[in-house]
Design a protein around this motif. Structure first.
Motif, PDB file in Angstrom:
ATOM      1  N   ARG A 142       0.832  -1.204   0.000  1.00 31.94           N
ATOM      2  CA  ARG A 142       0.000   0.000   0.000  1.00 31.94           C
ATOM      3  C   ARG A 142       0.866   1.254   0.000  1.00 31.94           C
ATOM      4  N   ALA A 143       0.516   2.203  -0.855  1.00 34.07           N
ATOM      5  CA  ALA A 143       1.288   3.444  -0.960  1.00 34.07           C
ATOM      6  C   ALA A 143       1.126   4.307   0.284  1.00 34.07           C
ATOM      7  N   LEU A 144       2.265   4.796   0.790  1.00 32.51           N
ATOM      8  CA  LEU A 144       2.259   5.831   1.829  1.00 32.51           C
ATOM      9  C   LEU A 144       2.903   7.070   1.205  1.00 32.51           C
ATOM     10  N   PRO A 145       2.087   7.972   0.626  1.00 31.97           N
ATOM     11  CA  PRO A 145       2.653   9.146  -0.042  1.00 31.97           C
ATOM     12  C   PRO A 145       3.203  10.146   0.969  1.00 31.97           C
ATOM     13  N   VAL A 146       4.380  10.672   0.659  1.00 31.58           N
ATOM     14  CA  VAL A 146       5.030  11.670   1.499  1.00 31.58           C
ATOM     15  C   VAL A 146       5.499  12.815   0.612  1.00 31.58           C
ATOM     16  N   HIS A 147       5.236  14.042   1.057  1.00 39.18           N
ATOM     17  CA  HIS A 147       5.676  15.220   0.299  1.00 39.18           C
ATOM     18  C   HIS A 147       6.540  16.094   1.189  1.00 39.18           C
ATOM     19  N   LEU A 148       7.770  16.330   0.744  1.00 41.31           N
ATOM     20  CA  LEU A 148       8.646  17.281   1.421  1.00 41.31           C
ATOM     21  C   LEU A 148       8.736  18.540   0.572  1.00 41.31           C
ATOM     22  N   VAL A 149       8.756  19.678   1.232  1.00 47.34           N
ATOM     23  CA  VAL A 149       8.660  20.971   0.552  1.00 47.34           C
ATOM     24  C   VAL A 149      10.029  21.644   0.515  1.00 47.34           C
ATOM     25  N   PRO A 150      10.455  22.143  -0.645  1.00 49.78           N
ATOM     26  CA  PRO A 150      11.731  22.871  -0.684  1.00 49.78           C
ATOM     27  C   PRO A 150      11.691  24.103   0.207  1.00 49.78           C
ATOM     28  N   LYS A 151      12.633  24.196   1.120  1.00 48.61           N
ATOM     29  CA  LYS A 151      12.744  25.362   1.997  1.00 48.61           C
ATOM     30  C   LYS A 151      14.133  25.378   2.598  1.00 48.61           C
TER      31      LYS A 151
ATOM     32  N   ASP B  46      17.130  26.295   5.113  1.00 53.02           N
ATOM     33  CA  ASP B  46      17.443  26.687   6.498  1.00 53.02           C
ATOM     34  C   ASP B  46      16.191  26.901   7.348  1.00 53.02           C
ATOM     35  N   ASP B  47      15.274  25.934   7.313  1.00 54.92           N
ATOM     36  CA  ASP B  47      14.078  26.008   8.156  1.00 54.92           C
ATOM     37  C   ASP B  47      14.430  25.502   9.560  1.00 54.92           C
ATOM     38  N   PRO B  48      14.317  26.337  10.589  1.00 56.25           N
ATOM     39  CA  PRO B  48      14.675  25.901  11.950  1.00 56.25           C
ATOM     40  C   PRO B  48      13.888  24.679  12.414  1.00 56.25           C
ATOM     41  N   SER B  49      12.648  24.528  11.950  1.00 55.05           N
ATOM     42  CA  SER B  49      11.836  23.395  12.391  1.00 55.05           C
ATOM     43  C   SER B  49      12.287  22.079  11.775  1.00 55.05           C
ATOM     44  N   ALA B  50      13.134  22.149  10.738  1.00 56.87           N
ATOM     45  CA  ALA B  50      13.651  20.932  10.111  1.00 56.87           C
ATOM     46  C   ALA B  50      15.051  20.590  10.588  1.00 56.87           C
ATOM     47  N   TYR B  51      15.696  21.523  11.271  1.00 53.02           N
ATOM     48  CA  TYR B  51      17.111  21.352  11.622  1.00 53.02           C
ATOM     49  C   TYR B  51      17.303  20.389  12.787  1.00 53.02           C
ATOM     50  N   ARG B  52      18.341  19.595  12.681  1.00 55.72           N
ATOM     51  CA  ARG B  52      18.829  18.786  13.793  1.00 55.72           C
ATOM     52  C   ARG B  52      20.323  18.629  13.595  1.00 55.72           C
ATOM     53  N   PHE B  53      21.078  18.717  14.673  1.00 57.39           N
ATOM     54  CA  PHE B  53      22.543  18.687  14.572  1.00 57.39           C
ATOM     55  C   PHE B  53      23.036  17.362  13.987  1.00 57.39           C
TER      56      PHE B  53
ATOM     57  N   GLY C 223      24.334  14.122  11.810  1.00 53.18           N
ATOM     58  CA  GLY C 223      23.736  13.191  10.852  1.00 53.18           C
ATOM     59  C   GLY C 223      22.440  12.616  11.369  1.00 53.18           C
ATOM     60  N   GLY C 224      22.288  11.316  11.205  1.00 53.39           N
ATOM     61  CA  GLY C 224      21.077  10.664  11.705  1.00 53.39           C
ATOM     62  C   GLY C 224      19.834  11.048  10.931  1.00 53.39           C
ATOM     63  N   VAL C 225      18.718  11.113  11.631  1.00 52.64           N
ATOM     64  CA  VAL C 225      17.410  11.335  11.018  1.00 52.64           C
ATOM     65  C   VAL C 225      16.997  12.794  11.160  1.00 52.64           C
ATOM     66  N   GLY C 226      16.683  13.449  10.057  1.00 51.04           N
ATOM     67  CA  GLY C 226      16.180  14.812  10.101  1.00 51.04           C
ATOM     68  C   GLY C 226      14.748  14.856  10.618  1.00 51.04           C
ATOM     69  N   LYS C 227      14.337  15.999  11.116  1.00 51.04           N
ATOM     70  CA  LYS C 227      12.996  16.110  11.699  1.00 51.04           C
ATOM     71  C   LYS C 227      11.868  15.837  10.700  1.00 51.04           C
ATOM     72  N   PRO C 228      11.941  16.302   9.435  1.00 47.08           N
ATOM     73  CA  PRO C 228      10.873  15.943   8.492  1.00 47.08           C
ATOM     74  C   PRO C 228      10.754  14.437   8.304  1.00 47.08           C
TER      75      PRO C 228
ATOM     76  N   SER D 116      19.194  16.283   3.688  1.00 41.76           N
ATOM     77  CA  SER D 116      18.170  17.117   3.051  1.00 41.76           C
ATOM     78  C   SER D 116      17.602  18.196   3.960  1.00 41.76           C
ATOM     79  N   ARG D 117      17.900  18.176   5.258  1.00 41.82           N
ATOM     80  CA  ARG D 117      17.156  19.030   6.192  1.00 41.82           C
ATOM     81  C   ARG D 117      17.431  20.522   5.997  1.00 41.82           C
ATOM     82  N   ASN D 118      18.508  20.889   5.315  1.00 45.80           N
ATOM     83  CA  ASN D 118      18.732  22.304   5.019  1.00 45.80           C
ATOM     84  C   ASN D 118      18.097  22.742   3.707  1.00 45.80           C
ATOM     85  N   GLU D 119      17.525  21.782   2.964  1.00 43.75           N
ATOM     86  CA  GLU D 119      16.930  22.077   1.665  1.00 43.75           C
ATOM     87  C   GLU D 119      15.426  21.810   1.612  1.00 43.75           C
ATOM     88  N   PHE D 120      14.923  20.965   2.531  1.00 36.42           N
ATOM     89  CA  PHE D 120      13.516  20.571   2.509  1.00 36.42           C
ATOM     90  C   PHE D 120      12.947  20.600   3.915  1.00 36.42           C
ATOM     91  N   THR D 121      11.635  20.849   3.978  1.00 37.84           N
ATOM     92  CA  THR D 121      10.925  20.768   5.237  1.00 37.84           C
ATOM     93  C   THR D 121       9.704  19.883   5.047  1.00 37.84           C
TER      94      THR D 121
END
Length: 215
Positions: A45-54, A56-63, A65-70, A142-147
């Motif tokens: 079953r498809a789980l569609p996900v859309h990330l938006v180009p943005k 330096d979004d602070p809400s996407a940032y995490r120090f 490597g590892g997993v970005g917030k989006p 991707s976290r500095n390019e997408f949110t």
């Protein structure tokens, strides 16, 4: 009764594509390649996900490597039987999926991940044996390019609409989407296509091809 996943897994993407071509359904997601040879066929079953180009979004940032917030939101949502389909507009500049995400998805029973964009940590992905299709690879996070955009909402990739009600099938020939509303018609026609293919293969093996319209 066999599951839909099991029924779809009987057919290669070429057979399903031929069936949907006959039905006039746009289904193939172009330019996507399996990131491991011999990783086989998946259906789910498809789980569609859309990330938006943005940028330096602070809400996407995490120090680090590892997993970005989006991506964290995707990992919290995905479940057994899903195929994650991530729309990053086909970018080759940054990756939103890598080794850690693959390990967690595998433990959750996720069937595979389709990246309309790039992936990274491809050596680790191959090592753990998790199926990923992508437009390529890129080590940059991707976290500095997408949110975060959406999860479970319809997306469109190269003219192919993908919703939560649809099914994804992928093998080493490519990736396609089977619309949930057309599932019965696609399965019926794909069965006919597969029978025709087997008969033609038999003719070729026996050197008895007299007409391609014979079956």
């Amino acid at each position: 009764m066999r599951s839909i996943e099991s029924q779809l897994s009987e057919f290669g993407t070429s057979e399903l594509s031929d069936a949907m071509d006959e039905l006039g359904i746009a289904c193939v997601l172009p330019g996507l390649s399996a990131q491991r040879m011999g990783q086989g066929r998946i259906a789910g079953r498809a789980l569609p996900v859309h990330l938006v180009p943005k940028t330096d979004d602070p809400s996407a940032y995490r120090f680090g490597g590892g997993v970005g917030k989006p991506l964290e939101q995707v990992l919290q949502t995905m479940a057994e039987g899903d195929v994650v389909v991530m729309d990053l507009q086909g970018t080759n500049r940054a990756s939103a999926w890598g080794g850690l995400a693959s390990r967690l998805a595998q433990r959750r029973g996720v069937r595979g991940t389709i990246m309309w964009g790039t992936c990274r940590d491809v050596e680790e992905i191959r090592q753990v044996g998790y199926p990923v299709w992508a437009v390529g690879v890129c080590p940059r996070r991707s976290r500095n390019e997408f949110t975060f955009g959406s999860i479970g909402e319809p997306i469109t990739i190269s003219g192919v609409a993908i919703s939560r009600e649809d099914w994804i099938v992928a093998d080493e020939s490519g990736v396609l989407c089977v619309p949930g509303k057309s599932l019965d018609a696609v399965l019926e026609l794909a069965t006919r296509v597969a029978v025709q293919e087997r008969e033609l293969v038999g003719m070729v093996k026996d050197d008895k091809v007299t007409s391609w319209d014979a079956v």
